[in-house]
Design an enzyme around this catalytic site. Sequence first.
Site, PDB file in Angstrom:
ATOM      1  N   SER A  79       1.263  -0.970  -0.235  1.00 43.98           N
ATOM      2  CA  SER A  79      -0.081  -0.212   0.113  1.00 43.98           C
ATOM      3  C   SER A  79       1.060   1.279  -0.129  1.00 43.98           C
ATOM      4  CB  SER A  79      -1.025   0.141   1.062  1.00 43.98           C
ATOM      5  OG  SER A  79      -1.470   1.335   1.322  1.00 43.98           O
ATOM      6  N   TYR A 107       0.111   0.360  10.603  1.00 44.78           N
ATOM      7  CA  TYR A 107      -0.516  -0.088   9.340  1.00 44.78           C
ATOM      8  C   TYR A 107       0.638   0.189   8.359  1.00 44.78           C
ATOM      9  CZ  TYR A 107      -3.513  -1.103   4.676  1.00 44.78           C
ATOM     10  OH  TYR A 107      -3.667  -0.970   3.580  1.00 44.78           O
TER      11      TYR A 107
END
Length: 311
Positions: free
Chosen positions: A161, A187
Amino acid sequence: MTTSNPITTSFGPHSTAMDAIKGIDLVGRRVIVTGGSSGIGVETARALASAGGEVTLAVRNTDAGRKAADDITATTGSDHILVAPLDLADQGSVADFVANWDGPLHILVNNAGIMAAPLSRTPQGWEMQFATNHLGHFALATGLRPALAAADGARIVSVSSAAHLRSPVVFDDIQYERREYEPWQAYGQSKTANVLFAVEATRRWADDGILTNSLMPGAIRTNLQRYVSEEELNRLRSGNAAAWKSVEQGAATSVLAAASPLLDGVGGRYFEDLQEAAPATPGGRTGVAEYALDPEAAERLWEVSTALLKS
């Protein structure tokens, strides 16, 4: 092994998974897609199945997996869609999945994940996002290495990501035992780990014909964002709806990495919008961070991950 020049394609941010798979024949190829029952996972699986691949949906919820498999069969005509239980946060579940796999594996798409979740830990004390997004997939890939090597030209797709730009892997406190927990930072750390895994897996396994690339799928509204408010999502994307991709578009870069002949012989790279990404610029939201491609960090993460799984 890697090539020296950046990989460019004729595709773009609006290309779909079906665009990326067009003209590719996967008959006789065996595929695993983690998190294949929803979001970009099911669209990745659909595209690979449409090209004739035998696709196993590795999912926590097998009822949802069977519904997804039926939908893929209905839309592609393929009846080579299998469903198997896999909980990446549970190392016993990963071990069972590996033990039940038989024969070669040509494509492993490490797609499943959790995003910006509140702090929680596995029974081992591992921070849940790192445990799920990285360690679960690391254990799965290393466990399946013999099957990948038997395929004579396997690919691993590590879905990362742009959030990797938020944090390197903080080796001094990976599990947030001393520093304050911040969901997006955690994350980001796990997504950097996905990129570093692709770098080191390629270095270690290229001689077995196993090549691994990582990617940013794009911003897609899926169940991945279940912990994120609508207000936060719009703030992150500056309220620009045009920046969002459909799930079919979001799966396209995964499909490119999984199956395109344009990536033959290519490993250890990071892609976005179906192109190899440029280096990130300070404060930017695109590109790949230098620390995510750092071979020393990649080797260290591999060693740390191996030690954690043995502990």
